[in-house]
Design a protein around this motif. Structure first.
Motif, PDB file in Angstrom:
ATOM      1  N   LYS A 130     -17.094 -14.410 -62.017  1.00 23.48           N
ATOM      2  CA  LYS A 130     -16.283 -15.542 -62.472  1.00 23.48           C
ATOM      3  C   LYS A 130     -16.605 -16.812 -61.689  1.00 23.48           C
ATOM      4  O   LYS A 130     -16.088 -17.884 -62.006  1.00 23.48           O
ATOM      5  N   GLY A 131     -17.424 -16.684 -60.640  1.00 19.62           N
ATOM      6  CA  GLY A 131     -17.781 -17.856 -59.834  1.00 19.62           C
ATOM      7  C   GLY A 131     -16.699 -18.256 -58.857  1.00 19.62           C
ATOM      8  O   GLY A 131     -16.705 -19.374 -58.345  1.00 19.62           O
ATOM      9  N   ASN A 132     -15.773 -17.370 -58.578  1.00 19.44           N
ATOM     10  CA  ASN A 132     -14.648 -17.668 -57.698  1.00 19.44           C
ATOM     11  C   ASN A 132     -15.022 -17.331 -56.249  1.00 19.44           C
ATOM     12  O   ASN A 132     -14.617 -16.312 -55.699  1.00 19.44           O
ATOM     13  N   THR A 133     -15.769 -18.225 -55.624  1.00 19.11           N
ATOM     14  CA  THR A 133     -16.282 -17.981 -54.282  1.00 19.11           C
ATOM     15  C   THR A 133     -15.170 -17.933 -53.243  1.00 19.11           C
ATOM     16  O   THR A 133     -15.203 -17.084 -52.347  1.00 19.11           O
ATOM     17  N   ALA A 134     -14.195 -18.804 -53.343  1.00 20.43           N
ATOM     18  CA  ALA A 134     -13.117 -18.835 -52.348  1.00 20.43           C
ATOM     19  C   ALA A 134     -12.321 -17.531 -52.367  1.00 20.43           C
ATOM     20  O   ALA A 134     -12.036 -16.949 -51.308  1.00 20.43           O
ATOM     21  N   GLU A 135     -11.971 -17.042 -53.542  1.00 21.59           N
ATOM     22  CA  GLU A 135     -11.217 -15.796 -53.644  1.00 21.59           C
ATOM     23  C   GLU A 135     -12.079 -14.607 -53.217  1.00 21.59           C
ATOM     24  O   GLU A 135     -11.578 -13.656 -52.619  1.00 21.59           O
ATOM     25  N   THR A 136     -13.375 -14.664 -53.514  1.00 24.89           N
ATOM     26  CA  THR A 136     -14.292 -13.601 -53.083  1.00 24.89           C
ATOM     27  C   THR A 136     -14.324 -13.533 -51.568  1.00 24.89           C
ATOM     28  O   THR A 136     -14.224 -12.449 -50.978  1.00 24.89           O
ATOM     29  N   THR A 137     -14.457 -14.691 -50.935  1.00 26.87           N
ATOM     30  CA  THR A 137     -14.490 -14.747 -49.475  1.00 26.87           C
ATOM     31  C   THR A 137     -13.195 -14.230 -48.878  1.00 26.87           C
ATOM     32  O   THR A 137     -13.200 -13.443 -47.918  1.00 26.87           O
ATOM     33  N   ASN A 138     -12.069 -14.631 -49.435  1.00 28.29           N
ATOM     34  CA  ASN A 138     -10.773 -14.194 -48.942  1.00 28.29           C
ATOM     35  C   ASN A 138     -10.605 -12.675 -49.105  1.00 28.29           C
ATOM     36  O   ASN A 138     -10.146 -11.997 -48.184  1.00 28.29           O
ATOM     37  N   SER A 139     -10.979 -12.151 -50.264  1.00 27.55           N
ATOM     38  CA  SER A 139     -10.865 -10.710 -50.504  1.00 27.55           C
ATOM     39  C   SER A 139     -11.770  -9.922 -49.557  1.00 27.55           C
ATOM     40  O   SER A 139     -11.373  -8.883 -49.025  1.00 27.55           O
ATOM     41  N   TYR A 140     -12.967 -10.427 -49.356  1.00 33.46           N
ATOM     42  CA  TYR A 140     -13.902  -9.762 -48.447  1.00 33.46           C
ATOM     43  C   TYR A 140     -13.342  -9.748 -47.022  1.00 33.46           C
ATOM     44  O   TYR A 140     -13.405  -8.734 -46.329  1.00 33.46           O
ATOM     45  N   HIS A 141     -12.792 -10.865 -46.599  1.00 34.79           N
ATOM     46  CA  HIS A 141     -12.213 -10.956 -45.255  1.00 34.79           C
ATOM     47  C   HIS A 141     -11.051  -9.976 -45.090  1.00 34.79           C
ATOM     48  O   HIS A 141     -10.975  -9.253 -44.092  1.00 34.79           O
ATOM     49  N   LEU A 142     -10.154  -9.923 -46.070  1.00 31.49           N
ATOM     50  CA  LEU A 142      -9.018  -9.000 -46.003  1.00 31.49           C
ATOM     51  C   LEU A 142      -9.490  -7.542 -45.996  1.00 31.49           C
ATOM     52  O   LEU A 142      -8.944  -6.705 -45.269  1.00 31.49           O
ATOM     53  N   ALA A 143     -10.489  -7.240 -46.799  1.00 34.01           N
ATOM     54  CA  ALA A 143     -11.015  -5.875 -46.846  1.00 34.01           C
ATOM     55  C   ALA A 143     -11.660  -5.492 -45.510  1.00 34.01           C
ATOM     56  O   ALA A 143     -11.520  -4.350 -45.046  1.00 34.01           O
ATOM     57  N   THR A 144     -12.359  -6.433 -44.907  1.00 36.78           N
ATOM     58  CA  THR A 144     -12.976  -6.178 -43.613  1.00 36.78           C
ATOM     59  C   THR A 144     -11.916  -5.895 -42.557  1.00 36.78           C
ATOM     60  O   THR A 144     -12.051  -4.971 -41.752  1.00 36.78           O
ATOM     61  N   LEU A 145     -10.845  -6.670 -42.558  1.00 37.53           N
ATOM     62  CA  LEU A 145      -9.742  -6.428 -41.619  1.00 37.53           C
ATOM     63  C   LEU A 145      -9.111  -5.057 -41.867  1.00 37.53           C
ATOM     64  O   LEU A 145      -8.805  -4.317 -40.929  1.00 37.53           O
ATOM     65  N   PHE A 146      -8.918  -4.719 -43.135  1.00 34.30           N
ATOM     66  CA  PHE A 146      -8.312  -3.433 -43.486  1.00 34.30           C
ATOM     67  C   PHE A 146      -9.203  -2.273 -43.027  1.00 34.30           C
ATOM     68  O   PHE A 146      -8.723  -1.292 -42.456  1.00 34.30           O
ATOM     69  N   LEU A 147     -10.523  -2.385 -43.267  1.00 34.59           N
ATOM     70  CA  LEU A 147     -11.434  -1.332 -42.826  1.00 34.59           C
ATOM     71  C   LEU A 147     -11.456  -1.217 -41.303  1.00 34.59           C
ATOM     72  O   LEU A 147     -11.518  -0.109 -40.761  1.00 34.59           O
ATOM     73  N   ALA A 148     -11.398  -2.338 -40.621  1.00 38.05           N
ATOM     74  CA  ALA A 148     -11.340  -2.306 -39.154  1.00 38.05           C
ATOM     75  C   ALA A 148     -10.061  -1.600 -38.702  1.00 38.05           C
ATOM     76  O   ALA A 148     -10.084  -0.782 -37.772  1.00 38.05           O
ATOM     77  N   PHE A 149      -8.949  -1.889 -39.383  1.00 35.10           N
ATOM     78  CA  PHE A 149      -7.677  -1.249 -39.081  1.00 35.10           C
ATOM     79  C   PHE A 149      -7.766   0.268 -39.275  1.00 35.10           C
ATOM     80  O   PHE A 149      -7.219   1.043 -38.502  1.00 35.10           O
ATOM     81  N   LEU A 150      -8.499   0.710 -40.304  1.00 40.57           N
ATOM     82  CA  LEU A 150      -8.665   2.141 -40.563  1.00 40.57           C
ATOM     83  C   LEU A 150      -9.676   2.789 -39.618  1.00 40.57           C
ATOM     84  O   LEU A 150      -9.451   3.890 -39.117  1.00 40.57           O
ATOM     85  N   LEU A 151     -10.805   2.120 -39.407  1.00 33.49           N
ATOM     86  CA  LEU A 151     -11.928   2.757 -38.730  1.00 33.49           C
ATOM     87  C   LEU A 151     -11.881   2.707 -37.209  1.00 33.49           C
ATOM     88  O   LEU A 151     -12.283   3.670 -36.555  1.00 33.49           O
ATOM     89  N   ILE A 152     -11.413   1.621 -36.632  1.00 32.96           N
ATOM     90  CA  ILE A 152     -11.465   1.500 -35.173  1.00 32.96           C
ATOM     91  C   ILE A 152     -10.685   2.621 -34.483  1.00 32.96           C
ATOM     92  O   ILE A 152     -11.215   3.246 -33.554  1.00 32.96           O
ATOM     93  N   PRO A 153      -9.457   2.952 -34.910  1.00 34.13           N
ATOM     94  CA  PRO A 153      -8.785   4.090 -34.260  1.00 34.13           C
ATOM     95  C   PRO A 153      -9.533   5.412 -34.454  1.00 34.13           C
ATOM     96  O   PRO A 153      -9.654   6.200 -33.513  1.00 34.13           O
ATOM     97  N   ALA A 154     -10.046   5.662 -35.657  1.00 36.59           N
ATOM     98  CA  ALA A 154     -10.769   6.909 -35.920  1.00 36.59           C
ATOM     99  C   ALA A 154     -12.034   6.991 -35.077  1.00 36.59           C
ATOM    100  O   ALA A 154     -12.337   8.032 -34.482  1.00 36.59           O
ATOM    101  N   VAL A 155     -12.774   5.910 -35.007  1.00 38.58           N
ATOM    102  CA  VAL A 155     -14.010   5.886 -34.213  1.00 38.58           C
ATOM    103  C   VAL A 155     -13.682   6.036 -32.731  1.00 38.58           C
ATOM    104  O   VAL A 155     -14.395   6.737 -31.999  1.00 38.58           O
ATOM    105  N   ALA A 156     -12.609   5.413 -32.280  1.00 39.96           N
ATOM    106  CA  ALA A 156     -12.223   5.523 -30.864  1.00 39.96           C
ATOM    107  C   ALA A 156     -11.872   6.973 -30.519  1.00 39.96           C
ATOM    108  O   ALA A 156     -12.288   7.477 -29.464  1.00 39.96           O
ATOM    109  N   VAL A 157     -11.133   7.635 -31.390  1.00 39.51           N
ATOM    110  CA  VAL A 157     -10.788   9.044 -31.132  1.00 39.51           C
ATOM    111  C   VAL A 157     -12.052   9.889 -31.066  1.00 39.51           C
ATOM    112  O   VAL A 157     -12.219  10.714 -30.157  1.00 39.51           O
ATOM    113  N   VAL A 158     -12.950   9.699 -32.011  1.00 40.28           N
ATOM    114  CA  VAL A 158     -14.200  10.469 -32.014  1.00 40.28           C
ATOM    115  C   VAL A 158     -15.035  10.138 -30.777  1.00 40.28           C
ATOM    116  O   VAL A 158     -15.610  11.034 -30.151  1.00 40.28           O
ATOM    117  N   ALA A 159     -15.090   8.877 -30.393  1.00 47.47           N
ATOM    118  CA  ALA A 159     -15.894   8.477 -29.237  1.00 47.47           C
ATOM    119  C   ALA A 159     -15.338   9.043 -27.935  1.00 47.47           C
ATOM    120  O   ALA A 159     -16.088   9.557 -27.099  1.00 47.47           O
TER     121      ALA A 159
END
Length: 169
Positions: A130-159
């Motif tokens: 749709k050419g919606n770069t601003a919303e794409t950037t915002n969604s990507y940023h939120l998803a990255t934060l969410f994945l960090a929220f999920l992965l950092i504790p799991a990776v820390a436990v494994v490490a």
């Protein structure tokens, strides 16, 4: 995946701890997963009153996309398995077993990543189309934060508890 693991562990424990039982249980689990996925898909799509059929015009339109996706999938399979093929010829069997076990443990993180990717990727593609770069950037940023929220504790436990996890496994 959890059902297949439980089936495999049960078969190994109840029948025999052999490679044949391991692979047979995995194959049966994969077949069950495929059948269950088909049932869910069929129920989701619902009956149309017409028999299902393949339309050649849809195939010809998606040939380039399907070819590209096939190439990506094959490349992914080769790259994710090449290390095991090489190391299985270089390492002693006990060392390769440790490597395969730790590789499987690290791959277990995809249980967290896969569903997020499955939801996010089509959404980002739609926004980009749709050419919606601003919303794409915002969604990507939120998803990255969410994945960090999920992965950092799991990776820390494994490490920090890798020896304990591998010992229990």
């Amino acid at each position: 995946v959890t059902g297949r693991v439980l089936l495999t562990l049960s078969a190994i424990g109840l029948i025999s701890p052999t490679l044949e039982i391991f692979f047979a249980a995995n194959a049966i689990g994969a077949l069950g997963h495929t059948i269950a996925g088909r049932a869910v898909l069929w129920r989701t799509l619902g009956p149309s009153g017409r028999p299902a059929r393949l339309l050649p015009k849809f195939l010809s339109r998606s040939r380039g996309f399907a070819g590209a996706m096939t190439a990506i999938s094959l490349t992914s399979i080769i790259l994710t398995q090449l290390d095991k093929v090489i190391l299985s010829t270089v390492l002693a069997l006990p060392d390769f077993g440790v490597y395969a076990l730790t590789s499987a443990l690290a791959g277990g993180l995809y249980v967290l990543i896969g569903p997020v990717f499955g939801i996010l990727y089509p959404h980002l593609c739609s926004l980009l189309a749709k050419g919606n770069t601003a919303e794409t950037t915002n969604s990507y940023h939120l998803a990255t934060l969410f994945l960090a929220f999920l992965l950092i504790p799991a990776v820390a436990v494994v490490a920090f508890f890798s020896r304990d996890i591998l010992f229990v496994w």
